[in-house]
Write a protein that holds these residues in place. Structure first.
Motif, PDB file in Angstrom:
ATOM      1  N   HIS A  59      -0.102  -3.099   5.071  1.00 55.61           N
ATOM      2  CA  HIS A  59      -0.666  -2.237   4.176  1.00 55.61           C
ATOM      3  C   HIS A  59      -0.439  -0.909   4.055  1.00 55.61           C
ATOM      4  O   HIS A  59       0.391  -0.554   5.110  1.00 55.61           O
ATOM      5  N   ASP A  60      -0.730  -0.013   3.155  1.00 53.98           N
ATOM      6  CA  ASP A  60      -0.177   1.319   3.071  1.00 53.98           C
ATOM      7  C   ASP A  60      -0.654   2.125   4.367  1.00 53.98           C
ATOM      8  O   ASP A  60      -0.117   3.248   4.959  1.00 53.98           O
ATOM      9  N   ALA A  61      -1.737   1.850   4.893  1.00 51.63           N
ATOM     10  CA  ALA A  61      -2.332   2.442   5.983  1.00 51.63           C
ATOM     11  C   ALA A  61      -1.437   2.191   7.075  1.00 51.63           C
ATOM     12  O   ALA A  61      -1.225   3.346   8.072  1.00 51.63           O
ATOM     13  N   ILE A  62      -0.471   1.378   7.238  1.00 50.21           N
ATOM     14  CA  ILE A  62       0.389   1.365   8.440  1.00 50.21           C
ATOM     15  C   ILE A  62       1.304   2.423   8.355  1.00 50.21           C
ATOM     16  O   ILE A  62       1.575   3.164   9.390  1.00 50.21           O
ATOM     17  N   PHE A  63       1.730   2.634   7.169  1.00 53.57           N
ATOM     18  CA  PHE A  63       2.691   3.735   6.969  1.00 53.57           C
ATOM     19  C   PHE A  63       1.911   5.119   7.262  1.00 53.57           C
ATOM     20  O   PHE A  63       2.887   6.012   7.774  1.00 53.57           O
ATOM     21  N   MET A  64       0.803   5.159   6.625  1.00 48.97           N
ATOM     22  CA  MET A  64       0.278   6.611   6.883  1.00 48.97           C
ATOM     23  C   MET A  64      -0.064   6.935   8.429  1.00 48.97           C
ATOM     24  O   MET A  64      -0.355   7.774   8.822  1.00 48.97           O
ATOM     25  N   GLY A  65      -0.272   5.580   9.037  1.00 50.80           N
ATOM     26  CA  GLY A  65      -0.648   5.916  10.548  1.00 50.80           C
ATOM     27  C   GLY A  65       0.587   6.357  11.439  1.00 50.80           C
ATOM     28  O   GLY A  65       0.566   6.946  12.345  1.00 50.80           O
ATOM     29  N   ARG A  66       1.601   6.455  10.815  1.00 52.90           N
ATOM     30  CA  ARG A  66       2.843   7.089  11.338  1.00 52.90           C
ATOM     31  C   ARG A  66       2.976   8.573  11.254  1.00 52.90           C
ATOM     32  O   ARG A  66       3.506   9.143  12.058  1.00 52.90           O
ATOM     33  N   ILE A  67       2.010   9.123  10.356  1.00 54.72           N
ATOM     34  CA  ILE A  67       2.130  10.489  10.328  1.00 54.72           C
ATOM     35  C   ILE A  67       0.716  10.982  10.502  1.00 54.72           C
ATOM     36  O   ILE A  67       0.622  12.458  10.465  1.00 54.72           O
ATOM     37  N   ALA A  68      -0.240  10.376  10.359  1.00 56.77           N
ATOM     38  CA  ALA A  68      -1.552  10.954  10.540  1.00 56.77           C
ATOM     39  C   ALA A  68      -2.532   9.823  11.375  1.00 56.77           C
ATOM     40  O   ALA A  68      -2.170   8.538  11.255  1.00 56.77           O
ATOM     41  N   PRO A  69      -3.805  10.164  11.703  1.00 51.06           N
ATOM     42  CA  PRO A  69      -4.837   9.539  12.176  1.00 51.06           C
ATOM     43  C   PRO A  69      -5.222   8.447  10.919  1.00 51.06           C
ATOM     44  O   PRO A  69      -5.363   9.101   9.883  1.00 51.06           O
ATOM     45  N   ALA A  70      -5.134   7.186  11.245  1.00 59.36           N
ATOM     46  CA  ALA A  70      -5.505   6.184  10.206  1.00 59.36           C
ATOM     47  C   ALA A  70      -6.152   4.920  10.841  1.00 59.36           C
ATOM     48  O   ALA A  70      -6.259   4.710  11.862  1.00 59.36           O
ATOM     49  N   GLY A  71      -6.983   4.318   9.602  1.00 64.00           N
ATOM     50  CA  GLY A  71      -7.793   3.494  10.107  1.00 64.00           C
ATOM     51  C   GLY A  71      -8.255   2.406   8.767  1.00 64.00           C
ATOM     52  O   GLY A  71      -8.037   3.055   7.680  1.00 64.00           O
ATOM     53  N   MET A  72      -8.730   1.131   8.956  1.00 61.54           N
ATOM     54  CA  MET A  72      -8.901   0.527   7.838  1.00 61.54           C
ATOM     55  C   MET A  72     -10.219  -0.216   8.141  1.00 61.54           C
ATOM     56  O   MET A  72     -10.810  -0.514   9.264  1.00 61.54           O
ATOM     57  N   ILE A  73     -10.962  -0.663   6.954  1.00 65.41           N
ATOM     58  CA  ILE A  73     -12.115  -1.251   6.717  1.00 65.41           C
ATOM     59  C   ILE A  73     -11.804  -2.635   6.046  1.00 65.41           C
ATOM     60  O   ILE A  73     -11.566  -2.652   4.768  1.00 65.41           O
ATOM     61  N   PHE A  74     -12.206  -3.649   6.604  1.00 69.54           N
ATOM     62  CA  PHE A  74     -12.077  -5.144   5.883  1.00 69.54           C
ATOM     63  C   PHE A  74     -13.439  -5.678   5.518  1.00 69.54           C
ATOM     64  O   PHE A  74     -14.380  -5.490   6.380  1.00 69.54           O
ATOM     65  N   VAL A  75     -13.539  -6.203   4.613  1.00 71.93           N
ATOM     66  CA  VAL A  75     -14.685  -7.043   4.195  1.00 71.93           C
ATOM     67  C   VAL A  75     -14.182  -8.570   3.899  1.00 71.93           C
ATOM     68  O   VAL A  75     -13.112  -8.739   3.581  1.00 71.93           O
ATOM     69  N   PRO A  76     -15.061  -9.346   3.824  1.00 78.12           N
ATOM     70  CA  PRO A  76     -14.541 -10.951   3.835  1.00 78.12           C
ATOM     71  C   PRO A  76     -14.043 -11.229   2.293  1.00 78.12           C
ATOM     72  O   PRO A  76     -14.632 -10.413   1.304  1.00 78.12           O
ATOM     73  N   CYS A  77     -13.337 -12.145   2.175  1.00 81.52           N
ATOM     74  CA  CYS A  77     -13.184 -12.691   0.846  1.00 81.52           C
ATOM     75  C   CYS A  77     -13.023 -14.180   1.070  1.00 81.52           C
ATOM     76  O   CYS A  77     -13.010 -14.748   2.166  1.00 81.52           O
ATOM     77  N   GLU A  78     -13.644 -14.662  -0.105  1.00 77.05           N
ATOM     78  CA  GLU A  78     -13.880 -16.238  -0.164  1.00 77.05           C
ATOM     79  C   GLU A  78     -12.967 -17.049   0.392  1.00 77.05           C
ATOM     80  O   GLU A  78     -11.790 -17.184  -0.589  1.00 77.05           O
ATOM     81  N   ASN A  79     -13.014 -17.764   1.440  1.00 73.20           N
ATOM     82  CA  ASN A  79     -12.200 -18.997   1.911  1.00 73.20           C
ATOM     83  C   ASN A  79     -10.947 -18.261   2.493  1.00 73.20           C
ATOM     84  O   ASN A  79      -9.681 -19.010   2.763  1.00 73.20           O
ATOM     85  N   GLY A  80     -10.863 -16.765   2.603  1.00 70.17           N
ATOM     86  CA  GLY A  80      -9.968 -16.247   3.071  1.00 70.17           C
ATOM     87  C   GLY A  80      -8.733 -16.127   2.203  1.00 70.17           C
ATOM     88  O   GLY A  80      -7.431 -15.758   2.377  1.00 70.17           O
ATOM     89  N   ILE A  81      -8.875 -16.440   0.897  1.00 72.93           N
ATOM     90  CA  ILE A  81      -7.612 -16.672  -0.162  1.00 72.93           C
ATOM     91  C   ILE A  81      -7.383 -15.417  -0.948  1.00 72.93           C
ATOM     92  O   ILE A  81      -8.415 -14.525  -1.321  1.00 72.93           O
ATOM     93  N   SER A  82      -6.261 -14.787  -0.847  1.00 75.59           N
ATOM     94  CA  SER A  82      -5.729 -13.836  -1.562  1.00 75.59           C
ATOM     95  C   SER A  82      -4.321 -14.196  -2.262  1.00 75.59           C
ATOM     96  O   SER A  82      -3.723 -15.034  -1.959  1.00 75.59           O
ATOM     97  N   HIS A  83      -3.735 -13.100  -2.994  1.00 76.76           N
ATOM     98  CA  HIS A  83      -2.804 -13.358  -3.848  1.00 76.76           C
ATOM     99  C   HIS A  83      -2.521 -14.696  -4.724  1.00 76.76           C
ATOM    100  O   HIS A  83      -1.972 -15.326  -4.780  1.00 76.76           O
ATOM    101  N   ASN A  84      -3.850 -14.665  -5.025  1.00 81.55           N
ATOM    102  CA  ASN A  84      -4.337 -15.880  -5.750  1.00 81.55           C
ATOM    103  C   ASN A  84      -5.344 -15.487  -7.000  1.00 81.55           C
ATOM    104  O   ASN A  84      -6.141 -14.684  -6.659  1.00 81.55           O
ATOM    105  N   GLU A  85      -5.129 -16.084  -8.246  1.00 85.09           N
ATOM    106  CA  GLU A  85      -6.221 -15.580  -9.358  1.00 85.09           C
ATOM    107  C   GLU A  85      -7.525 -16.063  -8.809  1.00 85.09           C
ATOM    108  O   GLU A  85      -8.484 -15.126  -9.551  1.00 85.09           O
ATOM    109  N   ILE A  86      -7.818 -16.937  -7.920  1.00 83.21           N
ATOM    110  CA  ILE A  86      -9.221 -17.171  -7.765  1.00 83.21           C
ATOM    111  C   ILE A  86      -9.677 -16.204  -6.549  1.00 83.21           C
ATOM    112  O   ILE A  86     -10.957 -16.618  -6.159  1.00 83.21           O
TER     113      ILE A  86
END
Length: 438
Positions: free
Chosen positions: A375-402
């Motif tokens: 994620h972009d936050a990974i590169f940002m974490g190299r120069i500044a304090p960074a963090g991420m917030i995850f929320v669920p996605c259905e069946n864990g599916i991403s990079h997919n039209e559904i």
């Protein structure tokens, strides 16, 4: 909505204790649905690859919305868009959030776009309630996070943070020979604004998990403590093509047999280093690819990941040994070439705590989680304090039209972002006092 502000609130008060305000769930959802129109696919997904005209349409819409909220806009030389809401202290370090608007060819409505729209919704909420922060807030839309049209991925944040060479990235080309520089010019987003990388107090990124853990645990918020390190390799195994009938099994130099053993070894290596060990063979190409010919050569890709740098290095050593052993057994030669090397990212405790405290304040279920994806936050974490917030996605599916996510979960994640950003930016004033409207 009625907003309550403690009479004890001041610029020094902890905003998560003093302020009671929420983002607008319906407005956030409508923004996501409208942003999904450029590049919409018949299956309900989005095909909006970086620096295409569809990407331009999404960028134009984002800027239009940000300007309507009074934000100033800057675009840098790699096309990153920075929308800033000023704070009351012009010298205060900025608190940033964002993600990306580009998608995979078979992408969904939420990957990346949610992080940008959540940041915009925070700005809209603060504006609607006349809430001022001491530090300025900034929402960023990073260029080419996906890396599907132009390699590598996370290009915009990589250039901004100095992890990738701007000159080299501008000269990267797609399969049609179009360079990044030419594509930026074609859509009008090769900016000239100088955006400083110093003076960033915190960077937050909202994202769907892209995995099944939160849904499996029936948990709404993933407090991301970091991201797995990654080592990628290209492996070529060379044996000898021979006729499948006359050649005895004991006299073969079967490159595919070696590849099969190494694939099994990669799985074993990852399983030996739980819970964060990962090992994947994603591409396997055989030569000559004939039914009755013993494969003389195999080309394969290897992806290894772990959250601990020393363990990841050990996994790479174990891989090298597995390749050597298999080649000796089967009379093969090997060429193992590193293709990518990303160190594990451990996010700053200040940002991780801000996310965790916001989830606790909202009374929502949460757990610490490690991102398995880049994620972009990974590169940002190299120069500044960074963090991420995850929320669920259905069946864990991403990079997919559904790809799908619940509006309630997206809204909760946005509220966590709101309070995490306020905790870092400092609350200056509000337009509503003691529950009464101003």
């Amino acid at each position: 909505m009625t907003t309550e502000l403690s009479s004890s609130c001041s610029s020094s008060a902890h905003p998560s204790l003093a302020l009671d305000v929420a983002t607008d769930s319906e407005r956030l959802w409508q923004s996501l649905m409208e942003m999904a129109r450029p590049g919409a696919t018949p299956k309900g997904g989005v095909n909006r690859q970086a620096l295409t005209d569809l990407d331009r349409q999404a960028r134009d819409l984002f800027i239009e919305w940000c300007r309507a909220e009074g934000c100033s806009i800057r675009v840098d030389s790699i096309g990153n868009i920075f929308a800033r809401r000023p704070g009351t202290d012009p010298n205060a370090a900025v608190v940033m959030t964002g993600s990306h608007l580009d998608t995979q060819p078979t992408g969904g409505k939420f990957d990346g776009c949610y992080g940008v729209m959540a940041g915009l919704e925070v700005i809209r909420t603060l504006n609607r309630h006349d809430i001022q922060t001491r530090a300025p807030l900034e929402v960023v839309a990073w260029t080419n996070e996906e890396g599907c049209r132009f390699a590598p991925c996370m290009m915009g944040s990589g250039v901004f943070t100095g992890q990738l060479s701007e000159h080299e990235m501008l000269h990267q080309t797609d399969t049609d020979g179009v360079s990044v520089a030419d594509a930026l010019d074609a859509i009008g987003y090769r900016g000239s604004d100088q955006v400083e990388r110093e003076g960033i107090k915190a960077y937050f990124e909202c994202h769907i998990e892209q995995g099944p853990i939160l849904e499996d645990r029936e948990t709404t918020i993933g407090v991301v403590i970091g991201a797995l390190g990654q080592k990628w390799f290209d492996l070529t195994l060379t044996g000898q093509e021979a006729h499948a009938g006359p050649t005895p099994m004991s006299l073969r130099k079967d490159a595919l047999l070696g590849a099969a053993e190494i694939t099994q070894a990669i799985n074993t290596i990852a399983m030996r280093h739980p819970p964060h060990g990962r090992g994947t063979v994603g591409v396997l190409q055989l030569h000559p690819g004939s039914r009755n010919v013993i494969p003389g050569q195999v080309k394969m890709t290897i992806d290894m990941r772990h959250f601990d740098a020393e363990t990841l290095a050990q996994m790479a050593e174990e891989l090298q040994q597995a390749v050597t052993d298999s080649c000796q057994r089967h009379g093969l030669s090997a060429e193992l070439t590193p293709a990518a090397d990303f160190a594990p990212e451990h996010f700053a405790e200040s940002c991780v705590s801000a996310v965790r405290q916001a989830a606790e304040r909202l009374g929502t279920s949460h757990l610490d989680i490690v991102s398995g994806a880049g994620h972009d936050a990974i590169f940002m974490g190299r120069i500044a304090p960074a963090g991420m917030i995850f929320v669920p996605c259905e069946n864990g599916i991403s990079h997919n039209e559904i790809e799908n996510a619940a509006a309630t979960d997206l809204h909760t994640g946005c509220n966590v972002l709101l309070y995490a950003m306020l905790e870092q930016a400092g609350l200056e004033q509000a337009g509503l006092v003691d529950g009464g409207e101003k």
